[in-house]
Scaffold this motif. Structure first.
Motif, PDB file in Angstrom:
ATOM      1  N   ASN A  50       0.828  -1.211   0.000  1.00 45.24           N
ATOM      2  CA  ASN A  50       0.000   0.000   0.000  1.00 45.24           C
ATOM      3  C   ASN A  50       0.861   1.259   0.000  1.00 45.24           C
ATOM      4  N   THR A  51       0.279   2.308  -0.553  1.00 45.86           N
ATOM      5  CA  THR A  51       1.071   3.524  -0.775  1.00 45.86           C
ATOM      6  C   THR A  51       0.349   4.787  -0.304  1.00 45.86           C
ATOM      7  N   VAL A  52       1.118   5.674   0.323  1.00 50.34           N
ATOM      8  CA  VAL A  52       0.630   7.020   0.632  1.00 50.34           C
ATOM      9  C   VAL A  52       1.329   7.979  -0.322  1.00 50.34           C
ATOM     10  N   LEU A  79      -4.444   2.749  -1.516  1.00 46.23           N
ATOM     11  CA  LEU A  79      -3.750   3.984  -1.895  1.00 46.23           C
ATOM     12  C   LEU A  79      -4.433   5.158  -1.216  1.00 46.23           C
ATOM     13  N   ASN A  80      -3.612   6.039  -0.675  1.00 43.72           N
ATOM     14  CA  ASN A  80      -4.135   7.248  -0.055  1.00 43.72           C
ATOM     15  C   ASN A  80      -3.407   8.432  -0.679  1.00 43.72           C
ATOM     16  N   LYS A 115      -2.729   4.506   8.662  1.00 48.30           N
ATOM     17  CA  LYS A 115      -4.101   4.332   8.192  1.00 48.30           C
ATOM     18  C   LYS A 115      -4.222   3.266   7.112  1.00 48.30           C
ATOM     19  N   VAL A 116      -3.299   3.279   6.149  1.00 46.41           N
ATOM     20  CA  VAL A 116      -3.404   2.279   5.068  1.00 46.41           C
ATOM     21  C   VAL A 116      -2.325   1.200   5.187  1.00 46.41           C
ATOM     22  N   LYS A 117      -1.642   1.184   6.328  1.00 44.93           N
ATOM     23  CA  LYS A 117      -0.528   0.233   6.515  1.00 44.93           C
ATOM     24  C   LYS A 117       0.405   0.290   5.301  1.00 44.93           C
ATOM     25  N   ALA A 118       0.856   1.496   5.006  1.00 41.55           N
ATOM     26  CA  ALA A 118       1.631   1.697   3.774  1.00 41.55           C
ATOM     27  C   ALA A 118       3.024   1.094   3.855  1.00 41.55           C
ATOM     28  N   LYS A 119       3.474   0.650   2.697  1.00 47.38           N
ATOM     29  CA  LYS A 119       4.846   0.148   2.553  1.00 47.38           C
ATOM     30  C   LYS A 119       5.672   1.104   1.689  1.00 47.38           C
ATOM     31  N   ARG A 120       4.940   1.985   0.987  1.00 53.77           N
ATOM     32  CA  ARG A 120       5.616   2.974   0.141  1.00 53.77           C
ATOM     33  C   ARG A 120       5.040   4.359   0.428  1.00 53.77           C
ATOM     34  N   VAL A 121       5.917   5.363   0.381  1.00 54.95           N
ATOM     35  CA  VAL A 121       5.464   6.753   0.528  1.00 54.95           C
ATOM     36  C   VAL A 121       6.078   7.578  -0.600  1.00 54.95           C
ATOM     37  N   VAL A 122       5.245   8.433  -1.189  1.00 57.55           N
ATOM     38  CA  VAL A 122       5.733   9.347  -2.227  1.00 57.55           C
ATOM     39  C   VAL A 122       5.454  10.776  -1.774  1.00 57.55           C
TER      40      VAL A 122
END
Ligand SMILES: Nc1ncnc2c1ncn2[C@@H]1O[C@H](COP(=O)(O)OP(=O)(O)OP(=O)(O)O)[C@@H](O)[C@H]1O
Ligand SMILES: [Mg+2]
Length: 236
Positions: A54-56, A87-88, A123-130
């Protein structure tokens, strides 16, 4: 120790960087206006979603709806992953109109912004952030020492999230710097620079892996194309 690699989503790039970005680190993608930074960020995002990571995606000065529309021109659907909470996309411009780092109270604002990113990641248990782009987060009139300190804090905090992060930085047209403020590249684990090269009456899109900690790199400049079906594809 074997380092886990996170695929970039750019066809042809992972082979040049040891299989992908190192998990948990922060990378910089920089270039002048229109060189492909946002498309690069979108491909990194879609690659994550495809792999269940998941990604923010933080945008500043660009509406999430525009990003969704731009992605759709490539046939990439961002609406489904948003609906399914994979995705958020967050436009942090409103917060920044009050909180712009370093503009008023410096440190406090920087921490609020980092907290906000941390909350969104949870919130989205992200593994990637941009973060695309990083520059409007900082007041360019800030004195250079402070500015460097804020950017360092932000980028180190990203490293602490455990996510793999991609930050874009716009290079001013005609400048020979490789980032907006000339410091982002020091705090990133790797730097990829995009630009255009003129050959008589035609410009080619090119990129170079400028820095990649812990990974041997080939300093050759690579041509790439942006195609409405596949996005960025690297050649040679
Ligand atoms: N659907 C598409 N098919 C082919 N090329 C496209 C498509 N959409 C955009 N492009 C090309 O990709 C280029 C790069 O776009 P992108 O938004 O990634 O640049 P950028 O580096 O993020 O620019 P900025 O600094 O202004 O944000 C555009 O100028 C356009 O020529
Ligand atoms: Mg952009």
């Amino acid at each position: 120790m074997i380092v886990e690699r996170i695929t970039s989503g750019i066809i042809g790039l992972d082979d040049l960087i040891g299989g992908g970005f190192q998990k948990g680190k922060t990378y910089l993608i920089s270039g002048e206006a229109g060189t492909g930074k946002t498309i690069f960020c979108l491909q990194f995002t879609l690659e994550g979603i495809t792999k269940g990571e998941n990604t923010v995606y933080l945008t500043i000065d660009e509406r999430p709806t525009h990003l969704v529309q731009d992605a759709a021109t490539f046939g990439w659907d961002l609406e489904a992953p948003i609906r399914e909470k994979h995705l958020n996309i967050i436009d942090i411009t409103p917060e920044f109109s009050e909180l712009r780092v370093g503009r008023f109270k410096g440190n406090v604002e920087n921490e609020k912004i980092i907290d906000e990113i941390r909350d969104q990641v949870k919130k989205v248990k992200a593994k990637r952030v941009v973060i695309d782009p990083i520059a409007p987060m900082f007041a360019s009139s800030e004195n250079q020492f402070q500015l460097r300190e804020y950017i360092r804090q932000l980028m180190f905090s990203l490293d602490d999230l455990g996510t793999t992060n991609l930050v874009s930085s716009i290079i001013d047209t005609g400048s020979n710097m490789i980032s907006k403020f000339g410091v982002e590249e020091f705090f990133a684990s790797g730097v990829i620079v995009l630009w255009m090269e003129r050959e008589e009456m035609v410009y080619d899109r090119v990129m170079m892996v400028r820095k990649m900690r812990g990974t041997p790199i080939d300093l050759r400049v690579r041509k790439f194309t942006i195609d409405s079906k596949t996005g960025i594809t690297l050649y040679g």
